[in-house]
Scaffold this motif. Structure first.
Motif, PDB file in Angstrom:
ATOM      1  N   ARG A   3       0.877  -1.175   0.000  1.00  0.00           N
ATOM      2  CA  ARG A   3       0.000   0.000   0.000  1.00  0.00           C
ATOM      3  C   ARG A   3       0.915   1.225   0.000  1.00  0.00           C
ATOM      4  N   TYR A   4       0.990   1.874  -1.161  1.00  0.00           N
ATOM      5  CA  TYR A   4       1.871   3.034  -1.265  1.00  0.00           C
ATOM      6  C   TYR A   4       1.216   4.269  -0.659  1.00  0.00           C
ATOM      7  N   VAL A   5       1.982   4.995   0.122  1.00  0.00           N
ATOM      8  CA  VAL A   5       1.511   6.257   0.693  1.00  0.00           C
ATOM      9  C   VAL A   5       2.608   7.297   0.579  1.00  0.00           C
ATOM     10  N   MET A   6       2.219   8.529   0.784  1.00  0.00           N
ATOM     11  CA  MET A   6       3.199   9.618   0.785  1.00  0.00           C
ATOM     12  C   MET A   6       3.113  10.344   2.121  1.00  0.00           C
ATOM     13  N   ILE A   7       4.237  10.847   2.559  1.00  0.00           N
ATOM     14  CA  ILE A   7       4.297  11.601   3.812  1.00  0.00           C
ATOM     15  C   ILE A   7       4.897  12.973   3.520  1.00  0.00           C
ATOM     16  N   ALA A   8       4.281  14.010   4.069  1.00  0.00           N
ATOM     17  CA  ALA A   8       4.854  15.360   3.978  1.00  0.00           C
ATOM     18  C   ALA A   8       5.171  15.822   5.397  1.00  0.00           C
ATOM     19  N   ASP A   9       6.428  16.095   5.649  1.00  0.00           N
ATOM     20  CA  ASP A   9       6.846  16.570   6.967  1.00  0.00           C
ATOM     21  C   ASP A   9       6.711  18.094   6.989  1.00  0.00           C
ATOM     22  N   LEU A  10       5.662  18.576   7.643  1.00  0.00           N
ATOM     23  CA  LEU A  10       5.410  20.029   7.651  1.00  0.00           C
ATOM     24  C   LEU A  10       6.449  20.786   8.479  1.00  0.00           C
ATOM     25  N   ASN A  11       7.156  20.068   9.322  1.00  0.00           N
ATOM     26  CA  ASN A  11       8.221  20.719  10.096  1.00  0.00           C
ATOM     27  C   ASN A  11       9.439  20.988   9.224  1.00  0.00           C
ATOM     28  N   ARG A  12       9.524  20.275   8.118  1.00  0.00           N
ATOM     29  CA  ARG A  12      10.683  20.404   7.236  1.00  0.00           C
ATOM     30  C   ARG A  12      10.409  21.248   5.987  1.00  0.00           C
ATOM     31  N   CYS A  13       9.160  21.201   5.509  1.00  0.00           N
ATOM     32  CA  CYS A  13       8.863  21.855   4.228  1.00  0.00           C
ATOM     33  C   CYS A  13       9.138  23.354   4.314  1.00  0.00           C
ATOM     34  N   VAL A  14       9.871  23.867   3.327  1.00  0.00           N
ATOM     35  CA  VAL A  14      10.225  25.297   3.326  1.00  0.00           C
ATOM     36  C   VAL A  14       9.424  26.062   2.274  1.00  0.00           C
ATOM     37  N   GLY A  15       8.524  25.391   1.597  1.00  0.00           N
ATOM     38  CA  GLY A  15       7.669  26.082   0.621  1.00  0.00           C
ATOM     39  C   GLY A  15       8.390  26.528  -0.629  1.00  0.00           C
ATOM     40  N   CYS A  16       9.427  25.820  -1.017  1.00  0.00           N
ATOM     41  CA  CYS A  16      10.230  26.248  -2.175  1.00  0.00           C
ATOM     42  C   CYS A  16       9.553  25.925  -3.491  1.00  0.00           C
ATOM     43  N   VAL A 166       9.020  13.675  -4.795  1.00  0.00           N
ATOM     44  CA  VAL A 166       9.790  13.211  -3.634  1.00  0.00           C
ATOM     45  C   VAL A 166      11.278  13.317  -3.937  1.00  0.00           C
ATOM     46  N   ASN A 167      11.656  12.904  -5.134  1.00  0.00           N
ATOM     47  CA  ASN A 167      13.068  12.998  -5.521  1.00  0.00           C
ATOM     48  C   ASN A 167      13.566  14.431  -5.486  1.00  0.00           C
ATOM     49  N   ALA A 168      12.674  15.358  -5.869  1.00  0.00           N
ATOM     50  CA  ALA A 168      13.120  16.744  -6.035  1.00  0.00           C
ATOM     51  C   ALA A 168      13.179  17.530  -4.736  1.00  0.00           C
ATOM     52  N   CYS A 169      12.514  17.062  -3.690  1.00  0.00           N
ATOM     53  CA  CYS A 169      12.388  17.849  -2.455  1.00  0.00           C
ATOM     54  C   CYS A 169      13.758  18.172  -1.861  1.00  0.00           C
ATOM     55  N   ILE A 170      14.011  19.462  -1.682  1.00  0.00           N
ATOM     56  CA  ILE A 170      15.341  19.867  -1.200  1.00  0.00           C
ATOM     57  C   ILE A 170      15.481  19.696   0.310  1.00  0.00           C
ATOM     58  N   ALA A 171      14.356  19.587   1.016  1.00  0.00           N
ATOM     59  CA  ALA A 171      14.402  19.554   2.483  1.00  0.00           C
ATOM     60  C   ALA A 171      14.135  18.151   3.032  1.00  0.00           C
ATOM     61  N   ASP A 172      14.034  17.184   2.132  1.00  0.00           N
ATOM     62  CA  ASP A 172      13.709  15.818   2.549  1.00  0.00           C
ATOM     63  C   ASP A 172      12.384  15.789   3.315  1.00  0.00           C
ATOM     64  N   ALA A 173      11.469  16.648   2.888  1.00  0.00           N
ATOM     65  CA  ALA A 173      10.165  16.728   3.575  1.00  0.00           C
ATOM     66  C   ALA A 173       9.180  15.704   3.028  1.00  0.00           C
ATOM     67  N   LEU A 174       9.370  15.274   1.808  1.00  0.00           N
ATOM     68  CA  LEU A 174       8.442  14.314   1.197  1.00  0.00           C
ATOM     69  C   LEU A 174       9.049  12.911   1.218  1.00  0.00           C
ATOM     70  N   SER A 175       8.232  11.946   1.589  1.00  0.00           N
ATOM     71  CA  SER A 175       8.665  10.548   1.580  1.00  0.00           C
ATOM     72  C   SER A 175       7.584   9.701   0.934  1.00  0.00           C
ATOM     73  N   PHE A 176       8.016   8.596   0.368  1.00  0.00           N
ATOM     74  CA  PHE A 176       7.085   7.707  -0.329  1.00  0.00           C
ATOM     75  C   PHE A 176       7.479   6.273   0.005  1.00  0.00           C
ATOM     76  N   GLY A 177       6.509   5.399   0.155  1.00  0.00           N
ATOM     77  CA  GLY A 177       6.852   4.010   0.409  1.00  0.00           C
ATOM     78  C   GLY A 177       5.642   3.154   0.714  1.00  0.00           C
ATOM     79  N   ASP A 178       5.938   1.936   1.103  1.00  0.00           N
ATOM     80  CA  ASP A 178       4.895   0.937   1.363  1.00  0.00           C
ATOM     81  C   ASP A 178       4.574   0.918   2.859  1.00  0.00           C
TER      82      ASP A 178
END
Lengths: 233, 296
Positions: A3-16, A166-178
């Motif tokens: 089951r693939y999901v995505m995670i966005a870490d709002l503590n990390r995202c810089v809005g770039c 996810v690959n492009a995120c400069i802050a490692d805020a996005l993650s993807f996986g099972d």
């Protein structure tokens, strides 16, 4: 099972908006269409003002309302939870768009390009006439995931099997996986952090999780008025 | 509902979609009312054609809105869960039963057509309710509202046709009075539920903007006029006609407002924080239900 999901870490995202740009490049979406966009959210009153950046898009729900309402069966769900659109079946009625609580779907009726009438080289290469007049949205880069898995790669770990945003995120805020693999990157992130799902009360079981600090002040954000800039490209 | 932001107006369904709810709903209910009024006989061809004309106009308008109009047959592919597929399927049967009923003068077919007209209206109510992205539509109270206004419009339209043909029916006007009372109650309950569920303020404002004309001109005044007719039947033609026109127009205004102006999207929100690995709900995986055809 997977089951693939995505995670966005709002503590990390810089809005770039690099994820937005990467998505638009990967999928050559026309102006005004952002399968992955980042909201600029502010709340509070001066001088006690806070701000966060919130990536949004299709949440690939476990129980997607868009799929249930679709009259043509164009919207479907894969075994791994990715919600898909068959452009050859869709009639462009937009019922899915009004059924989606995440404003993730778009419909474009005629070819539009970033710089006027003529497409850029990338747009010309990736233009798909089948997407005109039908619903479109984030695919979790399923073709990329499938190609990677076919090579024995791990989505979310190996870039060749991972969505472009996810690959492009400069802050490692996005993650993807099972998420069904309890030792996966996404399972560990959720086990170690506090998180929420958007509009969980609607019963859609989104496949998109937001990491957010369990700070008392921040917990109150869901109860205060917020201003949001919804940046359209 | 949490405190959401970004509750903008949906722009995908415009006046053309609203037209389907306005005219299609009235047409479906008109078939039902005509079937009831003429039982055990059948209504004349004109009434049948007018009713189907309304349904056809509604479907034509929504056809104008879809992005790939020549794929319209795909609308029939998902009866398992899609209320749009069900509405389209019922409409085909409605046309067949109504036309054959009035042409062949068969009461049983007209009775079936009346039932289908009712089902068509119900499907419209459920189409809105299934739209989870629009708080003003997904409210369960929208279905009885759509039903009550559609039936009131159908009774109003049939009364207009009968009055013009010099055969106004008092019982039909009494029925219309009952339906108007039901519509008023449904409207009030619908707005109450939306407010209780924290629907977007802009949606409530849009509904409030038509509240006074709908309640006073679309329901109270027609009720008063019809009561006058009940006491003084000699005034049936002018007063009942005006009451029916007002009742019908008000229903259309109501639906137009709900579809085009009160349709604010869900917006975004931060959710309730949780800790620990979540309990995974597996995807419902409907892929096996998909219609598959040979694209070669």
């Amino acid at each position: 099972m997977t089951r693939y999901v995505m995670i966005a870490d709002l503590n990390r995202c810089v809005g770039c908006q690099t994820c937005t740009a990467a998505c638009r490049h990967t999928n050559a979406t026309p102006p005004g269409v952002q399968w992955r966009k980042v909201l600029d959210v502010e709340w509070g009153e001066f001088p006690d003002v806070q701000r966060l950046f919130m990536p949004v898009g299709c949440q690939h729900c476990a129980d997607p309302p868009c799929m249930h309402v679709c009259p043509s069966t164009a919207t479907a769900q894969r075994e791994d939870g990715i919600v898909t659109i068959d452009y050859d079946l869709c009639i462009g009625c937009s019922y899915c768009t009004v059924a989606c609580p995440y404003q993730a779907r778009y419909k474009v009726d005629k070819p539009e390009f970033a710089y006027g009438d003529l497409p850029t080289e990338n747009e010309a290469k990736r233009f798909d006439e089948r997407t005109l007049g039908v619903a479109q949205k984030c695919t979790f880069c399923s073709d990329r995931v499938d190609a990677g898995v076919a090579q024995g790669l791990t989505p979310g770990i190996d870039p060749e099997a991972t969505p472009g945003c996810v690959n492009a995120c400069i802050a490692d805020a996005l993650s993807f996986g099972d998420i069904e693999d309890e030792h996966s990157n996404v399972s560990e992130l959720l086990a170690e952090n506090t998180w929420f799902q958007m509009h969980a009360e609607l019963g859609t079981e989104p496949g998109f999780y937001y990491l957010w600090e369990a700070d008392d002040k921040r917990q109150g954000t869901s109860r205060v008025n917020m201003d949001v800039q919804d940046t359209q490209g | 509902m949490q405190n959401t932001f970004g509750n903008t107006q949906q722009t995908q369904w415009d006046w053309r979609a609203a037209g389907n709810f306005m005219f299609g709903g009235s047409g479906g209910a008109l078939v039902l009312m005509a079937a009831i009024a003429s039982w055990p006989g059948v209504p004349n061809l004109v009434v049948g054609l007018v009713a189907l004309g309304f349904v056809g106009l509604g479907l034509f308008l929504v056809w104008l809105e879809i992005g790939r109009p020549w794929r319209f047959l795909h609308v029939f592919f998902h009866p398992q869960t899609s209320w749009m597929t069900r509405e389209a399927s019922v409409s085909v049967l409605l046309f067949a039963a109504t036309l054959s009923g009035v042409l062949l003068q068969t009461p049983a077919l007209l009775a079936a057509a009346g039932l289908l007209g009712f089902l068509f209206l119900y499907c419209q109510g459920r189409i809105l309710r299934a739209s989870k992205g629009i708080p003003a539509w997904r409210e369960p109270a929208v279905t009885p509202l759509i039903m009550s206004t559609g039936l009131a419009e159908g009774a109003g339209l049939l009364s207009i046709l009968l009055i013009f043909s010099g055969a106004g029916e008092m019982w039909l006007l009494y029925l219309l009075m009952g339906l108007l009372a039901w519509r008023l109650a449904s409207w009030s309950y619908y707005k109450q539920r939306l407010a209780a569920n924290n629907a977007p303020a802009a949606a409530l404002q849009a509904l409030d903007s038509v509240n006074r004309p709908h309640v006073i001109l679309g329901n109270a005044l027609p009720l008063l006029l019809l009561l006058t007719v009940a006491v003084m039947p000699d005034l049936l033609q002018p007063l009942a006609l005006l009451a029916c026109i007002l009742a019908t127009l008000s229903g259309w205004l109501l639906k137009f407002t709900i579809i085009t102006r009160a349709a604010k999207v869900q917006g975004y929100a931060l959710g309730k924080l949780q800790q620990g690995r979540p309990t995974i709900k597996p995807p419902v995986r409907r892929e096996k239900d998909r219609f598959v055809f040979d694209r070669d």
